[in-house]
Design a protein around this motif. Structure first.
Motif, mmCIF file in Angstrom:
data_model
loop_
_atom_site.group_PDB
_atom_site.id
_atom_site.type_symbol
_atom_site.label_atom_id
_atom_site.label_comp_id
_atom_site.label_asym_id
_atom_site.label_seq_id
_atom_site.Cartn_x
_atom_site.Cartn_y
_atom_site.Cartn_z
ATOM 1 N N SER A 221 3.949 10.319 1.798
ATOM 2 C CA SER A 221 4.145 8.861 1.061
ATOM 3 C C SER A 221 5.521 8.580 1.245
ATOM 4 C CB SER A 221 3.617 8.834 -0.186
ATOM 5 O OG SER A 221 4.476 9.484 -1.145
ATOM 6 N N ARG B 184 2.330 1.668 -3.563
ATOM 7 C CA ARG B 184 1.452 2.142 -4.407
ATOM 8 C C ARG B 184 1.133 3.520 -4.203
ATOM 9 N NH1 ARG B 184 -1.451 -0.890 -7.034
ATOM 10 N NH2 ARG B 184 -1.138 -2.770 -5.716
ATOM 11 N N ALA B 185 0.951 4.106 -2.795
ATOM 12 C CA ALA B 185 0.685 5.383 -2.657
ATOM 13 C C ALA B 185 1.784 6.457 -2.994
ATOM 14 C CB ALA B 185 0.444 5.673 -1.157
ATOM 15 N N HIS B 186 2.991 5.834 -3.049
ATOM 16 C CA HIS B 186 4.322 6.654 -3.339
ATOM 17 C C HIS B 186 4.172 7.038 -4.846
ATOM 18 C CE1 HIS B 186 8.636 7.431 -4.090
ATOM 19 N NE2 HIS B 186 8.203 8.234 -3.048
ATOM 20 N N ASP C 72 1.769 15.761 -0.382
ATOM 21 C CA ASP C 72 1.565 14.193 -0.443
ATOM 22 C C ASP C 72 2.346 13.383 -0.777
ATOM 23 O OD1 ASP C 72 -1.088 15.001 0.109
ATOM 24 O OD2 ASP C 72 -1.753 14.938 -2.084
ATOM 25 N N ARG D 118 0.726 -1.255 -0.097
ATOM 26 C CA ARG D 118 -0.136 -0.079 -0.066
ATOM 27 C C ARG D 118 0.893 1.242 0.060
ATOM 28 N NH1 ARG D 118 -5.438 0.314 -0.156
ATOM 29 N NH2 ARG D 118 -5.291 2.112 1.180
ATOM 30 N N SER D 119 1.942 1.214 0.824
ATOM 31 C CA SER D 119 2.823 2.367 0.845
ATOM 32 C C SER D 119 3.761 2.542 -0.406
ATOM 33 C CB SER D 119 3.760 2.165 1.673
ATOM 34 O OG SER D 119 3.151 2.138 3.218
#
Length: 118
Positions: free
Chosen positions: A65, A41-43, A61, A38-39
């Motif tokens: 991330s 992907r968010a990055h 943002d 998840r991290s």
């Protein structure tokens, strides 16, 4: 007789050890795998957002991330500890796939988890 007993024990104990470690470590390893995924992907999404529309908000943002990537450090440390106690890449991959499947409720979720959007 002693030699035969030693051979039998030598063949039985390693797989039992591996499965025991998997049973004990699997829940926390699955959580670490999921959080790192998840991290990352968010990055990736934050980087793409910054490239597409640079702004102070998109910079914040991206910075947030990057901090969240500490989840991947935790995942990597856990992975290394599990290797030190005897798990191999196959066992770790098995647990990672189970983590992905555990968080996916249907086929579309599995596809989205494995898919990277550009």
């Amino acid at each position: 007789m002693v030699l035969a007993g030693g051979v039998v024990i030598g063949q039985i104990v390693p797989p039992l050890w591996t499965w025991g470690v998997i049973l004990v470590a699997e829940p926390s390893y699955q959580e670490a795998t999921y959080r790192c995924d998840r991290s990352m992907r968010a990055h990736l999404l934050a980087k793409q957002k910054l490239e597409a529309a640079p702004s102070a908000e998109s910079v914040r943002d991206l910075e947030a991330s990057e901090i969240a990537l500490i989840d991947c450090q935790d995942y990597d440390l856990m992975r290394k500890r599990l290797m030190l106690v005897g798990l191999d890449e196959t066992a770790l991959s098995y647990m990672a796939l189970k983590a992905i499947e555990a968080k996916a409720t249907d086929l579309q979720d599995v596809i989205e988890i494995h898919e990277i959007h550009y």
